[in-house]
Enzyme design. Structure first.
Site, PDB file in Angstrom:
ATOM      1  N   ARG A  94       0.801  -1.201  -0.159  1.00 40.68           N
ATOM      2  CA  ARG A  94       0.010   0.090  -0.078  1.00 40.68           C
ATOM      3  C   ARG A  94       0.885   1.063   0.280  1.00 40.68           C
ATOM      4  O   ARG A  94       1.898   1.174   0.690  1.00 40.68           O
ATOM      5  CB  ARG A  94      -1.052   0.086   1.372  1.00 40.68           C
ATOM      6  CG  ARG A  94      -1.683  -1.029   1.601  1.00 40.68           C
ATOM      7  CD  ARG A  94      -2.554  -1.412   0.422  1.00 40.68           C
ATOM      8  NE  ARG A  94      -4.002  -0.623   0.303  1.00 40.68           N
ATOM      9  CZ  ARG A  94      -4.495  -0.482  -0.681  1.00 40.68           C
ATOM     10  NH1 ARG A  94      -4.721  -1.494  -1.652  1.00 40.68           N
ATOM     11  NH2 ARG A  94      -5.560   0.590  -0.734  1.00 40.68           N
ATOM     12  N   HIS A 112      13.060  -3.043  -1.800  1.00 39.65           N
ATOM     13  CA  HIS A 112      12.554  -2.980  -3.313  1.00 39.65           C
ATOM     14  C   HIS A 112      13.593  -3.693  -4.085  1.00 39.65           C
ATOM     15  O   HIS A 112      14.431  -3.900  -4.034  1.00 39.65           O
ATOM     16  CB  HIS A 112      12.471  -1.448  -3.866  1.00 39.65           C
ATOM     17  CG  HIS A 112      11.990  -1.562  -4.969  1.00 39.65           C
ATOM     18  ND1 HIS A 112      10.583  -1.412  -5.299  1.00 39.65           N
ATOM     19  CD2 HIS A 112      12.521  -1.395  -6.385  1.00 39.65           C
ATOM     20  CE1 HIS A 112      10.404  -1.415  -6.711  1.00 39.65           C
ATOM     21  NE2 HIS A 112      11.376  -1.322  -7.134  1.00 39.65           N
ATOM     22  N   GLU A 177      17.644  -9.797  -0.803  1.00 39.90           N
ATOM     23  CA  GLU A 177      16.987  -9.008   0.135  1.00 39.90           C
ATOM     24  C   GLU A 177      17.144  -9.557   1.558  1.00 39.90           C
ATOM     25  O   GLU A 177      17.111  -8.860   2.664  1.00 39.90           O
ATOM     26  CB  GLU A 177      15.640  -9.021  -0.441  1.00 39.90           C
ATOM     27  CG  GLU A 177      15.383  -8.103  -1.404  1.00 39.90           C
ATOM     28  CD  GLU A 177      13.716  -8.231  -1.928  1.00 39.90           C
ATOM     29  OE1 GLU A 177      13.338  -7.302  -2.699  1.00 39.90           O
ATOM     30  OE2 GLU A 177      13.023  -8.816  -1.437  1.00 39.90           O
TER      31      GLU A 177
HETATM   32  C1  GAR Z   1       9.809  -8.194  -1.964  1.00 42.29           C
HETATM   33  O1  GAR Z   1      10.750  -8.855  -3.021  1.00 42.29           O
HETATM   34  C2  GAR Z   1       9.880  -6.866  -1.835  1.00 42.29           C
HETATM   35  O2  GAR Z   1      11.119  -6.229  -2.390  1.00 42.29           O
HETATM   36  C3  GAR Z   1       8.750  -6.317  -2.773  1.00 42.29           C
HETATM   37  O3  GAR Z   1       7.688  -7.451  -2.489  1.00 42.29           O
HETATM   38  C4  GAR Z   1       8.462  -8.551  -2.137  1.00 42.29           C
HETATM   39  C5  GAR Z   1       7.682  -9.133  -0.920  1.00 42.29           C
HETATM   40  O4  GAR Z   1       8.062 -10.506  -0.521  1.00 42.29           O
HETATM   41  N1  GAR Z   1       8.345  -5.080  -2.468  1.00 42.29           N
HETATM   42  C6  GAR Z   1       7.952  -4.325  -3.668  1.00 42.29           C
HETATM   43  O5  GAR Z   1       7.909  -4.612  -4.589  1.00 42.29           O
HETATM   44  C7  GAR Z   1       7.671  -2.873  -3.106  1.00 42.29           C
HETATM   45  N2  GAR Z   1       7.764  -2.031  -4.113  1.00 42.29           N
HETATM   46  P1  GAR Z   1       8.050 -11.157   0.691  1.00 42.29           P
HETATM   47  O6  GAR Z   1       6.601 -10.976   1.156  1.00 42.29           O
HETATM   48  O7  GAR Z   1       8.268 -12.501   0.580  1.00 42.29           O
HETATM   49  O8  GAR Z   1       9.074 -10.371   1.855  1.00 42.29           O
END
Ligand code: GAR
Length: 222
Positions: A94, A112, A177
């Site tokens: 969000r 990100h 990440e």
């Molecule tokens: C992650 O790769 C994060 O970088 C991305 O959503 C994924 C969540 O994974 N976020 C975005 O794209 C925000 N712009 P997770 O729920 O397994 O941590």
């Protein structure tokens, strides 16, 4: 002894970054305590992961709110009630309002799956493949009013391989990440990140810095 930094994690989905934070907390690498996990999607795996780890898991469903203001006010209340000092957006899908961002100014980070400022917004791995870049990665940044525009704290590089599709590339980015996000939280906890005139300053030896950002492949690794 100063009190340990209390972290509030906001998530929307599978919560693999949350799992990495929990693992880091459990083996002492986080230097901080995850005080609460707040999720806007009922039944999300992130909620279950928090519960399994004994962390307060709170559902704040945006669909159950009449407006973004009341949705964010409820999140804010929970963060305050749990004594949170740092908010981590770990796959929180969000957009936060200027009101929320200014309340937590300098104390919200986002992860990100691209090397910002390239490929902000949704489907970052897909965007990277479409652009034909050879290197992408992930970014941890402070959150400002824009979408994925805040001051960059840390990045890690990930090669795009010839056979990659969106899923395989995103999975390789996520591995980074999971390493980078807990590392940045630890820097916060140790008071090594400060912001001066909108620019983050990290108190860190150069070698540690380089190691955090660049993969050092083993000989023979593709
Ligand atoms: C992650 O790769 C994060 O970088 C991305 O959503 C994924 C969540 O994974 N976020 C975005 O794209 C925000 N712009 P997770 O729920 O397994 O941590």
């Amino acid at each position: 002894m100063t009190a340990m930094l209390r972290v509030g994690v906001l998530a929307s989905g599978s919560g693999t970054n949350l799992a990495a934070l929990i693992a880091a907390q459990q083996d002492g690498r986080l230097g901080a305590e995850i005080a609460a996990v707040i999720c806007n999607v009922p039944g999300a795996r992130a909620l279950q992961r928090a519960r399994e780890a004994g962390i307060p898991a709170i559902l704040v469903d945006h669909k159950a709110h009449p407006s973004r203001e009341t949705f964010e006010a409820e999140i804010d209340r929970h963060l305050q009630a749990h004594g949170v000092g740092l908010v981590v957006l770990a796959g929180f899908m969000r957009i936060l309002s200027p009101w929320f961002v200014s309340r937590w100014q300098g104390r919200i980070v986002n992860v990100h799956p691209a090397l910002l400022p390239s490929f902000p917004g949704l489907h970052a791995a897909r965007q990277a493949l479409q652009a034909g870049v050879r290197i992408t990665g992930c970014t941890v940044h402070l959150v400002d009013e824009g979408t994925d525009t805040g001051p960059i704290l840390a990045q890690a590089a990930v090669p795009v391989l010839p056979g990659d599709d969106e899923a395989s590339l995103h999975a390789r980015v996520q591995k980074e990440e999971h390493r980078l996000l807990p590392w940045v939280v630890r820097l916060f906890a140790e008071g090594r990140i400060r912001v001066e005139e909108g620019r983050p300053i990290l108190d860190l030896p150069e070698a540690a810095w380089a190691q955090a950002s660049l993969r050092n492949p083993e000989p023979g690794e593709p």
